[in-house]
Design a protein around this motif. Structure first.
Motif, PDB file in Angstrom:
ATOM      1  N   SER A   1      10.236  23.436 -11.627  1.00  0.00           N
ATOM      2  CA  SER A   1       9.590  24.634 -11.193  1.00  0.00           C
ATOM      3  C   SER A   1       8.877  25.256 -12.320  1.00  0.00           C
ATOM      4  CB  SER A   1      10.552  25.434 -10.441  1.00  0.00           C
ATOM      5  OG  SER A   1      10.877  24.791  -9.180  1.00  0.00           O
ATOM      6  N   ALA A   2       9.866  25.249 -13.731  1.00  0.00           N
ATOM      7  CA  ALA A   2       9.292  26.016 -14.632  1.00  0.00           C
ATOM      8  C   ALA A   2       8.211  25.189 -15.239  1.00  0.00           C
ATOM      9  CB  ALA A   2      10.388  26.039 -15.934  1.00  0.00           C
TER      10      ALA A   2
ATOM     11  N   SER B   1       5.012  37.656  -4.012  1.00  0.00           N
ATOM     12  CA  SER B   1       5.847  36.501  -4.632  1.00  0.00           C
ATOM     13  C   SER B   1       7.307  36.257  -3.910  1.00  0.00           C
ATOM     14  CB  SER B   1       6.001  36.827  -6.168  1.00  0.00           C
ATOM     15  OG  SER B   1       6.735  37.749  -6.372  1.00  0.00           O
ATOM     16  N   GLY B   2       7.731  37.340  -3.296  1.00  0.00           N
ATOM     17  CA  GLY B   2       9.237  37.468  -2.972  1.00  0.00           C
ATOM     18  C   GLY B   2      10.158  37.979  -3.871  1.00  0.00           C
TER      19      GLY B   2
ATOM     20  N   VAL C   1       1.715  32.933  -5.597  1.00  0.00           N
ATOM     21  CA  VAL C   1       1.955  31.690  -4.674  1.00  0.00           C
ATOM     22  C   VAL C   1       2.722  30.618  -5.172  1.00  0.00           C
ATOM     23  CG1 VAL C   1       0.381  29.924  -3.901  1.00  0.00           C
ATOM     24  CG2 VAL C   1      -0.486  32.086  -3.805  1.00  0.00           C
ATOM     25  N   VAL C   2       2.983  30.441  -6.571  1.00  0.00           N
ATOM     26  CA  VAL C   2       3.638  29.371  -6.980  1.00  0.00           C
ATOM     27  C   VAL C   2       5.142  29.724  -6.995  1.00  0.00           C
ATOM     28  CG1 VAL C   2       4.293  28.244  -9.240  1.00  0.00           C
ATOM     29  CG2 VAL C   2       1.790  28.330  -8.476  1.00  0.00           C
ATOM     30  N   LEU C   3       5.483  31.050  -7.131  1.00  0.00           N
ATOM     31  CA  LEU C   3       6.717  31.656  -7.390  1.00  0.00           C
ATOM     32  C   LEU C   3       7.183  31.724  -5.827  1.00  0.00           C
ATOM     33  CD1 LEU C   3       8.273  32.427  -9.818  1.00  0.00           C
ATOM     34  CD2 LEU C   3       7.881  34.671  -9.357  1.00  0.00           C
ATOM     35  N   ALA C   4       6.611  31.940  -4.680  1.00  0.00           N
ATOM     36  CA  ALA C   4       7.193  32.158  -3.481  1.00  0.00           C
ATOM     37  C   ALA C   4       7.946  31.056  -3.137  1.00  0.00           C
ATOM     38  CB  ALA C   4       6.112  32.586  -2.632  1.00  0.00           C
TER      39      ALA C   4
ATOM     40  N   GLN D   1      13.486  28.418  -2.259  1.00  0.00           N
ATOM     41  CA  GLN D   1      14.502  27.342  -2.155  1.00  0.00           C
ATOM     42  C   GLN D   1      15.460  27.646  -3.218  1.00  0.00           C
ATOM     43  OE1 GLN D   1      12.133  23.831  -3.956  1.00  0.00           O
ATOM     44  NE2 GLN D   1      13.958  22.719  -3.930  1.00  0.00           N
ATOM     45  N   HIS D   2      15.437  28.418  -4.312  1.00  0.00           N
ATOM     46  CA  HIS D   2      16.497  28.439  -5.193  1.00  0.00           C
ATOM     47  C   HIS D   2      17.075  29.936  -5.294  1.00  0.00           C
ATOM     48  CE1 HIS D   2      15.835  24.497  -6.950  1.00  0.00           C
ATOM     49  NE2 HIS D   2      14.412  25.070  -7.196  1.00  0.00           N
TER      50      HIS D   2
END
Length: 555
Positions: free
Chosen positions: A250-251, A45-46, A82-85, A90-91
């Motif tokens: 994103s949330a 996820s990073g 996958v969604v969090l990466a 970006q943020h």
């Protein structure tokens, strides 16, 4: 459902020795299986391996206590990684805590509003296409770690994987070969043990073996690095107006995924655990998952969801109550306090190997074949959802998949709607050729009304028809568009001098047909019939009167 039903209860647990022992064994088993996955999903996820461990512990305990499934195991998952990466890319890493807490609040509110049943509206091919797409994305995300070439942030996983492979092939140095060998070794151990010793935690054995060899041979491979030796203290994330505005989208995406994945996992778990007494409460599950993500965010973790792979291991290991999921989290907590040093030496390529093999088990080949062979429309929905998941966005994939499935469903319903001209009952009588009896069936809605009623209009123009009998008892559903089209048909026929008789309006449809003016367009209120025989008799008498009036000398 009362508020009390959304809260923990004494009945959630069974402390009898036999059940307690089964839960302990299941929890220990799942904890061993979940450890490498928590590390791997945190890295993927990073956010980092430490966040994966924190999420498995904090969210695992909170979701187990407050959730609506007795056997569900929660924590970091591949879909959430996958969604969090892209959010991290970006943020920045500092945004994760706020996104996690916001998403948890959204899921919590959804549970309090009793929205848990909405997941049942997601069609089967969309779920399977989404799962296949997630599996492909996770596999592609591991390719850079498997070949030792970091991926470029912000790129599509397929593009990033291709660039990493080409860069590794161009260099082909010692570090690249060691890294690739570590990933391949873990994958090989997992695949072999799966066949010869399925009860052994293959991922843990593979990771441990490769880590020992890498240490002994001083292999030049990237490692996880230093991990905290204890849980961090909870901290409220900074939430300025600008940050809330930037991260709200994103949330919401994270919350949607958390709700969907958790409810789908809990539903599957309820099926697997049938006969054990385990219950599944979708609204309470959302409350539990929402609280789990809020708690995880406060402790520096990532958003949590129900994890179907770990849940399946839990059920198969004999879990009976939510105590098993709590034990699984405590096992990982013990690792944080007792073994973070050795865990930090695990090669990243080893975790990549674990996830690569895990993705191959996310959707079995037989499931893909069943979906593809079910029908052409099912195969299209499945393929569209999977492709969009890989190429674009997970939430968009579900939305578009549902829309495509809805299109095919509406087309099928519209195709089932029809109109048939029937012969009049009883022996044929003179003048019957001037009476047209139409039986309408299926659904009279916006997708079919124009086609069906235009056929009635065209057929009634032939053969000198002067009376049309509309038989409506076969209509299962009528919407406002269908009712309005029916009123316009009656109006058109009456304007042409064709008398319209209506038979068999169902009580459920009567109010709508009256509201849009169908009954007002009839020439006489007595032209509404409950019996087909009465309607046909009236039609024949009308034709007879018209014929008598047309004869010479009749006034």
């Amino acid at each position: 459902m009362s508020l009390r039903a959304l809260l923990p209860a004494r009945s959630d647990y069974d402390l009898r020795p036999r059940t307690f022992g089964a839960d302990l064994v299941a929890g220990l088993t799942v904890g061993v299986v979940a450890l490498p996955l928590a590390l791997a999903f945190g890295v993927s996820s990073g956010v980092g391996a430490a966040a994966g461990l924190v999420t498995a512990v904090v969210a695992g305990i909170v979701a187990a206590v407050f959730g609506g499934s007795g056997v569900q195991v929660s924590g970091p998952t591949g879909a959430m990684a996958v969604v969090l990466a892209p959010v991290v890319a970006q943020h920045g890493l500092g945004s994760v805590a706020l996104v996690t807490v916001l998403a948890g609040v959204v899921v919590l509110v959804a549970g309090a509003l009793r929205l848990g049943r909405l997941v049942t509206f997601i069609p089967w091919p969309v779920v399977e296409g989404f799962t296949l797409g997630i599996a492909c994305v996770i596999f592609l995300q591991q390719v850079p770690n498997a070949v030792g070439v970091p991926a470029t942030a912000g790129l599509n996983p397929a593009v990033a994987a291709w660039r990493s492979v080409t860069a590794a092939a161009a260099s082909a140095d010692t570090a690249t070969l060691w890294t690739l060998g570590a990933a391949a070794a873990v994958a090989a151990v997992m695949l072999v043990l799966q066949r010869v010793a399925p009860a052994v935690p293959a991922s843990l054995v593979g990771v441990a073996l490769v880590t020992v060899l890498a240490e002994a041979l001083h292999a030049p491979v990237a490692r996880i690095g230093a991990l905290p030796a204890s849980l961090p203290l909870p901290v409220l994330p900074s939430a300025s107006a600008g940050a809330l505005r930037d991260l709200l989208g994103s949330a919401l995406a994270v919350a949607a995924l958390a709700a969907i994945e958790s409810l789908l996992s809990a539903r599957v778990a309820a099926t697997m655990a049938a006969g054990t007494g385990s219950v599944y409460q979708p609204d309470r599950e959302l409350v539990g998952q929402g609280l789990a993500s809020v708690a995880s965010g406060l402790f520096g973790g990532m958003p949590a969801t129900g994890a179907i792979a770990r849940t399946a291991v839990n059920v198969r290991s004999g879990a009976r109550t939510r105590l098993a999921a709590i034990v699984h989290a405590l096992v990982i907590l013990a690792v944080i306090y007792l073994a973070t040093g050795p865990v930090g030496r695990i090669p990243l390529a080893a975790l990549a190997g674990v996830l690569m093999v895990t993705t191959t088990r996310m959707i079995p080949a037989r499931t893909v074949l069943r979906v593809v062979r079910a029908s052409r429309s099912t195969a299209v929905v499945f393929a569209v959802t999977a492709v969009i998941t890989v190429a674009f966005d997970l939430i968009e994939a579900v939305e578009i998949g549902v829309l495509v499935a809805a299109f095919f469903a509406l087309r099928a319903v519209a195709g089932a709607a029809g109109v048939h001209r029937e012969p009049l009952p009883g022996p044929a009588l003179p003048g019957d050729e001037h009476v047209a009896l139409f039986r309408l069936e299926g659904a009279m809605f916006f997708g079919a009304a124009e086609r069906v009623l235009s056929q009635v209009s065209e057929d009634s123009r032939r053969d000198g028809v002067s009376v049309v009998v509309l038989r409506l008892s076969g209509l299962r559903m009528v919407d406002a568009t269908g009712a309005k089209a029916l009123a316009e048909l009656v109006q058109e026929l009456e304007r042409r001098g064709v008398t319209v008789l209506v038979k068999g309006i169902k009580p459920a449809h009567l109010g709508l047909l009256r509201t849009v003016g169908v009954l007002d367009e009839l020439r006489d209120e007595r032209h509404l019939f409950a019996s087909l025989d009465d309607a046909v008799e009236h039609a024949r008498s009308h034709v007879a009167r018209a014929a008598a009036a047309a004869r010479p000398g009749v006034r």
